[in-house]
Enzyme design. Structure first.
Site, PDB file in Angstrom:
ATOM      1  N   SER A  44       0.954  -1.019   0.083  1.00 48.47           N
ATOM      2  CA  SER A  44       0.108   0.209  -0.119  1.00 48.47           C
ATOM      3  C   SER A  44       0.804   1.163   0.162  1.00 48.47           C
ATOM      4  CB  SER A  44      -0.758   0.116   1.173  1.00 48.47           C
ATOM      5  OG  SER A  44      -1.777  -1.041   1.212  1.00 48.47           O
ATOM      6  N   SER A 100      -4.443   2.349   3.699  1.00 53.98           N
ATOM      7  CA  SER A 100      -4.383   0.958   4.483  1.00 53.98           C
ATOM      8  C   SER A 100      -5.608   0.174   4.423  1.00 53.98           C
ATOM      9  CB  SER A 100      -4.318   1.556   6.146  1.00 53.98           C
ATOM     10  OG  SER A 100      -4.300   0.230   7.166  1.00 53.98           O
ATOM     11  N   GLY A 141      -6.926  -0.329   7.914  1.00 50.72           N
ATOM     12  CA  GLY A 141      -7.069   0.839   8.840  1.00 50.72           C
ATOM     13  C   GLY A 141      -6.505   0.683  10.129  1.00 50.72           C
ATOM     14  N   GLU A 142      -5.747  -0.376  10.464  1.00 54.28           N
ATOM     15  CA  GLU A 142      -5.198  -0.587  11.912  1.00 54.28           C
ATOM     16  C   GLU A 142      -3.755  -0.582  11.993  1.00 54.28           C
ATOM     17  OE1 GLU A 142      -7.285  -0.569  14.269  1.00 54.28           O
ATOM     18  OE2 GLU A 142      -8.883  -0.842  13.132  1.00 54.28           O
ATOM     19  N   GLU A 165      -4.467  -3.457  -3.093  1.00 54.07           N
ATOM     20  CA  GLU A 165      -3.445  -2.448  -3.724  1.00 54.07           C
ATOM     21  C   GLU A 165      -3.609  -2.039  -5.318  1.00 54.07           C
ATOM     22  OE1 GLU A 165      -1.128  -5.116  -0.375  1.00 54.07           O
ATOM     23  OE2 GLU A 165      -0.916  -5.418  -2.508  1.00 54.07           O
TER      24      GLU A 165
END
Length: 185
Positions: free
Chosen positions: A47, A86, A89-90, A152
């Site tokens: 990413s 991401s 998202g973590e 991606e």
């Protein structure tokens, strides 16, 4: 299945993925980038590589763009934007970046599969991309590809489409952008 058949399946998955993009999110994102002073891009792993490619195109489109973590990257301010790519998202390091950027008054954009994630919750703007997370058993988006490849790939296509929209809005041509292409190689 042969290699060319795999490639065709990937293209089919990407086509299906791109058809799920939200135009309003894309327009808000392009508008934000156009009115921002500096644009900072970050992501981990692949990413992050897609983000680096996006930062290059932003620079070639005349924007002051930086990849977070490079030695020549300046500080972020309140007229700037941080774009975080991401899937989950973590990602811990990206969460810290989002918190720091927000504390300094900068806008934060999450480009993610999971808008309800920590980064999504911190973000001022969200671009939801379809795709399968790395742990494919936790998602409902099927793909033959390993891990988060589809996310991606969709991210790179989305970023390139945003560049085209920015070029359209500013009247730029590919020839003009080529003038900012690296020339020491």
């Amino acid at each position: 299945m042969e290699t060319v058949q795999y490639a065709q399946q990937i293209v089919n998955e990407l086509q299906r993925s791109v058809l799920q993009l939200e135009e309003e999110e894309a327009e808000q994102f392009a508008g934000l980038l156009l009115r921002s002073n500096k644009i900072f891009v970050a992501g981990a792993g692949r990413s992050g590589l897609m983000g680096r490619a996006f930062a290059m195109r932003l620079m070639q489109a005349g924007k002051e763009a930086y990849v977070v973590g490079e030695t020549v990257t300046p500080g972020i301010d309140k007229e700037d934007v941080l774009v975080l790519g991401s899937g989950s998202g973590e990602t811990k390091g990206l969460i810290s970046m989002a918190e720091k950027a927000k504390s300094l008054g900068a806008a934060v954009v999450a480009v993610t599969i999971t808008p309800t994630s920590t980064i999504g919750t911190l973000a001022d703007y969200i671009v939801k991309l379809p795709g399968s997370p790395k742990d494919q058993d936790s998602g409902d988006y099927s793909t033959i590809q390993p891990m988060a490849s589809l996310f991606e790939q969709t991210m790179l296509v989305f970023y390139d489409a945003v560049i085209l929209r920015m070029m359209e809005k500013t009247g730029q041509t590919t020839k003009q952008m080529f003038g900012k292409h690296a020339n020491l190689e």
